[in-house]
Every structure is written in C-alpha cells, then in structure tokens.
Design a protein around this motif. Sequence first.
Motif, short mmCIF file in Angstrom:
data_model
loop_
_atom_site.label_atom_id
_atom_site.label_comp_id
_atom_site.label_asym_id
_atom_site.label_seq_id
_atom_site.Cartn_x
_atom_site.Cartn_y
_atom_site.Cartn_z
N ASP A 41 0.78 -1.01 0.12
CA ASP A 41 -0.06 0.07 0.00
C ASP A 41 0.92 1.26 -0.09
N SER A 43 -0.53 4.08 -0.89
CA SER A 43 -1.52 5.14 -1.36
C SER A 43 -1.66 6.13 -0.03
N GLN A 44 -1.10 5.84 1.05
CA GLN A 44 -1.07 6.61 2.14
C GLN A 44 -0.02 7.34 2.67
N THR A 45 -0.16 8.51 3.35
CA THR A 45 0.73 9.19 3.68
C THR A 45 1.28 9.03 5.31
N THR A 46 0.67 8.20 5.79
CA THR A 46 1.02 7.98 7.01
C THR A 46 2.22 6.80 7.37
N LYS A 227 2.61 11.74 10.97
CA LYS A 227 3.11 11.28 9.84
C LYS A 227 4.34 10.57 10.14
#
Length: 366
Positions: A41, A43-46, A227
């Motif tokens: 994955d 797709s996430q910024t975390t 983050k």
Amino acid sequence: MGLLDYYRQFEGMSEEEVNEGLRREAAERKQKALTRVEILDLSQTTWPELPHPRVVSAITFVARRGLQRYPHTRGSELRDALAEHHGVDRARLILGNGAAELLSAATRALVEPGQRLLTSWPSYPLYPIMARRAHGQAVPVSGGVEELLQAARQPDTRVVVLASPDDPTGELLSTASLQRILDGLPDGVAVLLDEALVEFADAQPTTASIQLLEHHSRLLVFRSFSKAWGLAGLRVGYALGGPGSEELLAELEPDLGVSEVSQAGALEALRGCMALLERRVRTICQERPRLAAALRERGFEVADSQANFLWAAHPDLEGDELAGRLGRTGVLVAAGSALGEPHHVRIALRNAVATDRLLNALDKVT
C-alpha cells in the motif's frame, strides 16, 4: 464438513493412499501460499510500521492507571516538553486532537461569513472544507508566491493556508518564499502553515518557520504526530504562534483537551524515539531521489518533493488508469482525481524493497 465426515472419507483407503492424499493437499496449500501476493500500500501518507514498544507501554500504563479520569485540559507535561523542544514559550503552544482539528478551529476563529480563504492548488482537500464550515469562501490559487499575493489583495481575504511540504505535490515552501508572503500580505490577513510532513524535508532546517514566529504575529504553525512519528491513531497535533498570539491560541484549544492516553504516547515518542524518527527520515531521503530519477527515466513528470511521497504523471495514462493497473499487481497508489489533478498519482515512499517492487510493477503495466 464435520469432524466425523472428515475421518469417514478415509474409510476403505489404505494408509499409503491416505498419506498420498494428505501430501497432495499440503502441496496445494503450499503452492497457494507461495503464489499469494502481499498488498503493497503506497496510497497513504501515514507511516506504515507498528509503533515502538516503548510508546505502546506508555499508553498501556496510562490506560490502566486512569481511563476513568478526564485529561488535563492544557496537556501540561507534553506541552512543556514540546515548548522546550522548539524553544518557545509554553503559552504560545497548544495541543489539539490532530493538526487538522486545530487548523479547522483557526479557520472558524478567523474567517467571518463571506470572507475568503486562499490556498495553493492542488493541495490538501481539507482546506476548502474548512472554509465552507466557517461559512467563508475557499479560493484555490494556481502558481507561485506572486499569484498568491495578487489574489490576497482582493477584498475580504482573511486567511492564507499553506501546506509545507504540500500534500499531494510534496513541494516545500522555502523560508525566503514564506518571508516574501508574510511581508507582502495586506494587513489583517493571517497565514496558517500546515507542517504535518515537515520532518521528511531535508532542503532546509525544519526549525526555519518556527524562527520566523518571533517577528511575524500573523503566522501560526501547525504540526502533527501522525506522519513521520507514525502515531496517526493517537490524533495528537499542536499549534505554535509568535508573541501576542496567546489569546488566539487559547481560543483554538479543544474544550475537553487531548486524551491522556494520546498525550502519553506522544510524550514517550518525543522523549525516547527520536533515533527511530531519524532513521525513518534517512530512509525516505535516500529513496526519494532514487525513485524520482527512476520514474523520470521512464518518462514520468515528477514534482520536486520534500515529503514522503512523489506526485507523478505518466505521459500517456490518466492517474485512475495507472492506479488501477498497479492495483491489479498488488501495488496501491493514490489516484490524483480525488486530490485535485486527475492526470497524476501520489506514490508513497517506503524502503528500497518497496521501491524495487513498485518499479517492477510499473515496467509490467506501462
């Protein structure tokens, strides 16, 4: 199949036949396990990894000791530690349930019905929502500093909100550009600087904006543990202001404070996990130029990023199409249509293994 049915199937079979059947079933299970592709994955910024055990232990200790109590409204211990960390007066730092909550509170406090909130675009989709909830008008501005300043001269402009690094482009607002904006804005226009991703930047010191606070009362800086710190589930953010901002900041604080569990986790991360944070940042800073160069070699247009992701456009494929093709290989990226630019995708950075797998997938689908 019930337990008795399972054993009855072996009646009338020799031991060799039973064992052969069991070996065949085991081989089939092994083959399925080997062919199963783990989803990657991007797709996430975390941050994707589990939290440090010390953070989990601190949270557990506080949870077992005092979930029956309300939190300290002003978050005294974490607030003091952050003020010392940044070298600011504690009265000019407040805690909130994530940077997004504090940004929204600041917008409601500053923007009156009908007034304008400016933001560079594409940028974080929350900003237009904040303006609408304050009954204001969201104005996206394409271009650079001069275009932003020109738009700010229009009547009823009250707030400029900027993300640095930006989401989704990853672009960093330089200290010189921020200084130019602060010096050039009309009186009465405030700047909300969202630095939720700033720990990933290496083009300038991460303290640069905080140093400007001493001389610019119209600037508020917002940061997060969601983050690079990898604690998004705790929902801890904070805001800093310059001299004279104390009254406004106090107005932005959540009425019931931030939970003690969340404060405990963030405090332990700040005190005991700095080395972990630095390792994460080093990994991102190593992979960012490598992946950007590899994408450009494949014909992609790639924005200069200082975040933990890249904003890229394929010469022939729309973002939704590229994201769909990659998704079928088990690699997820964020399509740009939901982020303000349908031709792009946002690709999160991880480590060298993730970069290699992404590039292999791209070579298969493009």
